[in-house]
Write a protein that holds these residues in place. Sequence first.
Motif, mmCIF file in Angstrom:
data_model
loop_
_atom_site.group_PDB
_atom_site.id
_atom_site.type_symbol
_atom_site.label_atom_id
_atom_site.label_comp_id
_atom_site.label_asym_id
_atom_site.label_seq_id
_atom_site.Cartn_x
_atom_site.Cartn_y
_atom_site.Cartn_z
ATOM 1 N N LEU A 1 9.549 -8.714 3.515
ATOM 2 C CA LEU A 1 9.953 -9.699 4.528
ATOM 3 C C LEU A 1 8.533 -10.538 5.093
ATOM 4 O O LEU A 1 8.776 -11.775 5.098
ATOM 5 N N LEU A 2 7.502 -10.045 5.288
ATOM 6 C CA LEU A 2 6.342 -10.750 5.840
ATOM 7 C C LEU A 2 5.941 -11.933 4.629
ATOM 8 O O LEU A 2 5.397 -12.736 4.975
ATOM 9 N N LEU A 3 5.776 -11.352 3.537
ATOM 10 C CA LEU A 3 5.232 -12.165 2.301
ATOM 11 C C LEU A 3 6.300 -13.218 2.245
ATOM 12 O O LEU A 3 5.625 -14.391 1.950
ATOM 13 N N ILE A 4 7.402 -13.103 2.160
ATOM 14 C CA ILE A 4 8.305 -14.108 1.881
ATOM 15 C C ILE A 4 8.485 -15.013 3.031
ATOM 16 O O ILE A 4 8.545 -16.164 3.032
ATOM 17 N N VAL B 1 6.578 -18.338 1.700
ATOM 18 C CA VAL B 1 7.380 -19.340 0.992
ATOM 19 C C VAL B 1 7.075 -20.623 1.921
ATOM 20 O O VAL B 1 6.910 -21.686 1.429
ATOM 21 N N PRO B 2 7.137 -20.649 3.180
ATOM 22 C CA PRO B 2 6.717 -21.881 4.054
ATOM 23 C C PRO B 2 5.682 -22.486 3.825
ATOM 24 O O PRO B 2 5.301 -23.645 3.809
ATOM 25 N N ALA B 3 4.494 -21.702 3.510
ATOM 26 C CA ALA B 3 3.041 -22.041 3.038
ATOM 27 C C ALA B 3 3.037 -22.888 1.895
ATOM 28 O O ALA B 3 2.188 -23.596 1.704
ATOM 29 N N LEU B 4 4.034 -22.502 0.990
ATOM 30 C CA LEU B 4 3.966 -23.449 -0.137
ATOM 31 C C LEU B 4 4.366 -25.041 0.031
ATOM 32 O O LEU B 4 3.854 -25.700 -0.822
ATOM 33 N N GLN B 5 5.093 -25.064 1.180
ATOM 34 C CA GLN B 5 5.728 -26.542 1.373
ATOM 35 C C GLN B 5 6.456 -27.238 0.187
ATOM 36 O O GLN B 5 6.024 -28.148 -0.278
ATOM 37 N N LEU B 6 7.221 -26.485 -0.481
ATOM 38 C CA LEU B 6 7.930 -27.049 -1.650
ATOM 39 C C LEU B 6 9.031 -27.900 -1.203
ATOM 40 O O LEU B 6 9.278 -28.979 -1.899
#
Length: 296
Positions: free
Chosen positions: A141-144, A148-153
């Motif tokens: 949960l913490l990793l996702i 994911v938001p840190a990737l700025q897809l």
Amino acid sequence: MTHDQQTGPAGTAGPVWAPSEHELARRAVRRAQDRRRTLVAVLSSVVVIGGLMVVVGTSKGWPVVQETFFDLSYGLEVLPDIWDGFLLNLRLAAIAVVCIAVLSMVIALVRTSTAPALAPLRILATVYVDLFRGIPLLLVLLLIGFGVPALQLTDTPPSVNVLGTAAVVLTYSAYVAEVIRSGILSVHPSQRAAARSLGLSQAQTMRHVVLPQAIRRVVPPLLNDLVALLKDIGLVSILGARDAIRNAQIETSTTFNYTPYIVASILFLLVTIPLTRLTDRVLEKSIARQNASGTA
């Protein structure tokens, strides 16, 4: 055992079975034993539960605990907010169940396939199962949720509800896929051979012969996973989702009264306890069916 010569329903005379005196005596003994066991169970339950209630109720800290954790008026006051959050838990759980069913079935079919062309997929499926069964759900949960938001897809990052549900789906799909795979492998190879001898293709054999038997055999563990999923879906609150647990935490932080946690717990119990009893019932039927067919 005795047989009496009586007239049957169709008007023809024939032997009608009637229990003998010895059978009637055995039944009477069994009924007496059942009544005695029931009485002992009731008395022991009353003694144990009553003793615990007396110990808790007469303890020095019980008044404070009762006021802090079991404030009925405050519980009714916060119930609407916690109920709204609990509905979010149910919606996320329903979405997760559908996604898990599809993803885990695909993984199980890939891992049980023997086609040489699917070897790379089997390797990837094995790595996926080992990875997400080995990492705690909280860490996923913490990793996702933060990775994911840190990737700025995209310009607009996914909501915490989507990210939290995705993490739960990834973790539980690994477990459910193994349950389904064990059901597929439990089907005797003669079933496949018989289906192929009748002209069914490999896909038709899996769909019409193997999978129906496999799913029927693993229904109890799948229901157990469903109960666990309904509880673990509350972990999305650590990402900020306004579910029942998060709303209870907000209410508690403003009053330092922990009754909202009890209210949230009761709401979860209202769903998980019936599902648990259903699981037990399905398991009992499964065992009875196996014993009747001589496969247990």
